[in-house]
Design an enzyme around this catalytic site. Structure first.
Site, PDB file in Angstrom:
ATOM      1  N   GLY A  99      -8.814   9.702   9.234  1.00  0.00           N
ATOM      2  CA  GLY A  99      -9.099   9.774  10.665  1.00  0.00           C
ATOM      3  C   GLY A  99     -10.259  10.678  11.044  1.00  0.00           C
TER       4      GLY A  99
ATOM      5  N   ASN B 264     -10.060   1.832   9.354  1.00  0.00           N
ATOM      6  CA  ASN B 264      -9.162   1.656  10.486  1.00  0.00           C
ATOM      7  C   ASN B 264      -9.702   2.373  11.714  1.00  0.00           C
ATOM      8  OD1 ASN B 264      -7.079   1.446  12.318  1.00  0.00           O
ATOM      9  ND2 ASN B 264      -5.486   2.168  10.960  1.00  0.00           N
ATOM     10  N   THR B 265      -9.636   3.699  11.680  1.00  0.00           N
ATOM     11  CA  THR B 265      -9.965   4.464  12.878  1.00  0.00           C
ATOM     12  C   THR B 265     -11.344   4.138  13.453  1.00  0.00           C
ATOM     13  OG1 THR B 265      -8.619   6.253  11.971  1.00  0.00           O
ATOM     14  CG2 THR B 265     -10.054   6.809  13.826  1.00  0.00           C
TER      15      THR B 265
ATOM     16  N   LYS C 174       0.873  -1.168   0.000  1.00  0.00           N
ATOM     17  CA  LYS C 174       0.000   0.000   0.000  1.00  0.00           C
ATOM     18  C   LYS C 174       0.910   1.219   0.000  1.00  0.00           C
ATOM     19  CE  LYS C 174      -3.671   2.513   2.177  1.00  0.00           C
ATOM     20  NZ  LYS C 174      -3.895   3.134   3.466  1.00  0.00           N
TER      21      LYS C 174
ATOM     22  N   ALA D 151      -9.856   5.930   3.794  1.00  0.00           N
ATOM     23  CA  ALA D 151      -9.800   7.163   4.589  1.00  0.00           C
ATOM     24  C   ALA D 151     -11.141   7.885   4.672  1.00  0.00           C
ATOM     25  CB  ALA D 151      -8.739   8.138   4.077  1.00  0.00           C
ATOM     26  N   GLY D 152     -11.518   8.219   5.867  1.00  0.00           N
ATOM     27  CA  GLY D 152     -12.716   9.015   6.097  1.00  0.00           C
ATOM     28  C   GLY D 152     -13.964   8.206   6.423  1.00  0.00           C
TER      29      GLY D 152
END
Lengths: 256, 373
Positions: free
Chosen positions: A158, A206-207, A97, A184-185
């Protein structure tokens, strides 16, 4: 759910997981298992590359999981290529990645360096999954450079703000000849479902899982939402109503 | 190459799918802002016929968003009717005993000068038959060179070429290529195109890939309405358009659905498309693809052209002659087909302005063609 194919490899899950921000490796591992994911990305900067028994890695390595080292921390293409070579050596995989964010505040990807690095890494035999801006032109250029997927962002990393780049993602999805992974997001299962309904091939989360009150339960929720979104996309979403405007007939000339 | 993609799409199944579309399928397609080929099928299906007015509104809205109130004007110039093919519907059919013409350089320039007197045309379409031995790439390249002082945008509609030949013509100032597949029905293609290079279905079909590979700026596609089931044929073209857009994404595309006109060939169309169906197809194409150029030639009658100019059509020709040298040198030569709109270019211009449309003659400049400089 239909299989996702990246660089000739089949995946049964369309949910990719990141491994940062968990409060323990055990919780991370349990979340990974609960999510059903088969692709897990790990920041090579987090791993003790000299120690094959690294604790974090031990919790990620399962036979059904494709390890996806990421270059988080590098600031330009040269650093990315160097990091990629290290990762290939240390993790025994040519999957990568690619993340290049010179900006330490918002961790926004550098489009120019990402394209340069993709060109180089493909030539070096890597399977490159670049994290990138939701820029349709850039995504076509990355595809032409040989990227195995494109991974446009939904919102700054995040932030959990969902698909702020929705209109651009739609164009990217319509034009792409490689899988589109929204990265992301994505802050809630509903965001993931929305991305899948738009026709994204997969999402990376992830977050939203790592910092949830109960990460394992949240991982399960994401698993279901990704599956539901994919099924809805394939089933053909029902119509939102369209409204015809009252006006003098435009097609009267055809009645003559 | 698109031939590999087309192999995967069944003609019969596609026809069946189109005629199975329901009211719900049509409503779903109308509500989307990014449509796929399934939606397109719904919009051209009989199930969409009750929605013609709604489709017109949407088509007008999208056209206005992308093109505003402009109509891009072009003029075709046939430089030869010499042809080694025997397409059974075409006036240029090799078996047709009429005399053939290949314009000389002097005659070509005279035509250019004559065209410039009709209207301020800057967008020229050079058309030939297929006779590479007598009027090949060198000849076309020369005609392009000669056109540069008179026109700022140069397009060709000629036989399919090799990628390197397209690239060679780009170096001569070529901006766009139009090629009609005529029909995507491979099984029946050779009934209409029995001999000559045009009988080679794949060579023609993959010509579009070769144009893309050569970096041609603009590619025009077309299905000749009158040969096969038109709904199926234009659906294949929609697949082809999407494929090309995804593969050669720096190229601009235009689509044409010319309805067959009478010609010296005497061929009678197998299927007839009504004005209503042409309108439905035009609206469907615009709703399917908001920014593709939709072109109507003088094959269509003035009343249809004028009305559609505000509802989805974005490119038009005017005062076209379909015989080589028709503007000056040989006004009575063998034409490819008879036109319907016989108005002069200035009459078309006036009509468009009355409709609140601006005919645009120049929207390109040779200074952008850096490859030739």
């Amino acid at each position: 759910m239909d299989k996702l194919i990246i660089a000739g490899k089949e995946f049964s899950s369309r949910l990719f997981l990141g491994t940062g921000k968990f409060d323990s490796n055990d919780l991370m591992e349990n979340s990974i298992i609960a999510s059903g994911t088969e692709m897990v990305t790990v920041a090579m900067k987090r791993i003790d590359l000299d120690n094959t028994e690294d604790d974090m890695l031990r919790h990620i390595n399962h036979s059904h999981i494709q390890l996806l080292p990421n270059t988080s921390g590098v600031r330009d293409a040269d650093e990315a290529v160097f990091a990629a070579m290290m990762a290939r050596e240390a993790f025994g995989t040519n999957w990568l990645k690619l993340e290049i964010h010179p900006d330490p505040r918002h961790l926004l990807p550098d489009s120019i360096e990402t394209l340069k690095a993709t060109e180089k890494l493909v030539k070096l035999g890597f399977v490159v999954l670049p994290y990138c801006q939701a820029d349709p032109v850039l995504c076509k250029q990355l595809e032409e450079a040989g990227a195995a997927t494109v991974m446009p962002l939904g919102a700054p990393i995040g932030t959990n703000k969902g698909l702020q780049t929705r209109e651009f993602l739609k164009i990217i999805i319509e034009q792409a000849n490689v899988p589109v992974v929204v990265d992301a997001g994505i802050g809630a299962p509903s965001h993931a479902a929305e991305a899948m309904e738009l026709g994204a091939s997969a999402v990376l989360v992830n977050t939203a899982i790592a910092v949830a009150g109960d990460p394992v339960a949240m991982a399960k929720a994401f698993r279901k939402s990704v599956e539901a979104g994919r099924m809805a996309y394939q089933a053909g979403l029902g119509s939102t109503s369209f409204t015809a405007q009252a006006s003098s007939p435009l097609t009267a000339f055809l009645n003559i | 190459m698109f031939s590999e993609e087309l192999e995967k799409i069944s003609w019969e199944q596609t026809t069946h799918d189109i005629y199975s579309k329901t009211d719900a399928d049509v409503r779903r397609a109308l509500a989307k802002d990014r449509l796929d080929v399934e939606d397109f099928k719904a919009l051209i299906s009989p199930a969409a016929e009750p929605y013609l007015e709604v489709m017109a509104q949407l088509s007008r809205k999208y056209t206005m968003e992308r093109f505003g109130k402009t109509i891009s004007m072009f003029i075709p110039l046939y430089i030869t009717n010499s042809c080694t093919n025997s397409c059974i519907y075409c006036g240029f059919n090799h078996n047709n005993p009429m005399a053939r013409t290949i314009l000389t350089e002097e005659e070509i320039v005279n035509e250019y000068k004559a065209i410039k007197k009709l209207a301020p045309f800057e967008n020229l379409l050079l058309v030939t038959g297929e006779n590479p031995a007598a009027a090949g790439v060198k000849y076309i390249g020369k005609a392009l060179d000669l056109a540069k002082p008179y026109f700022s945008n140069l397009q060709i509609e000629v036989m399919p070429l090799k990628a390197e030949e397209y690239a060679e013509l780009v170096d001569h100032g070529l901006n766009g290529v139009i090629c009609f597949q005529e029909t995507y029905n491979k099984a029946n293609y050779n009934i209409y195109h029995p001999r000559g290079m045009k009988s080679k279905f794949e060579w023609r079909l993959n010509g579009f890939d070769r144009m893309g590979q050569a970096g041609v700026h603009k590619i025009g596609m077309g299905v000749l309405i009158g040969l096969e089931e038109w709904r199926t044929d234009v659906t294949m073209m929609a697949h082809h358009l999407r494929y090309l857009q995804k593969t050669y994404w720096k190229t601009k595309y235009s689509v044409n659905f010319p309805r067959m006109r009478p010609s010296e060939s005497g061929f009678q169309p197998n299927v007839v498309m009504t004005d209503r169906q042409l309108a439905q197809l035009t609206f469907a194409m615009r709703i399917f693809d908001h920014d593709v150029d939709i072109s109507y030639s003088t094959r269509e009658a003035p009343q249809v052209r004028d009305n559609m100019a505000t509802l989805g059509v974005t490119t038009m020709s005017a005062e076209s002659k379909t015989e080589p040298g028709g503007y000056y040198t040989y006004p009575q030569a063998l034409e490819q087909f008879h036109v319907s709109d016989e108005r002069t270019a200035s009459e078309v211009d006036t009509a468009l302005r009355k409709l609140g449309r601006e005919p645009v003659y120049k929207d390109w400049d040779q200074c952008f063609d850096f490859r030739q400089n």
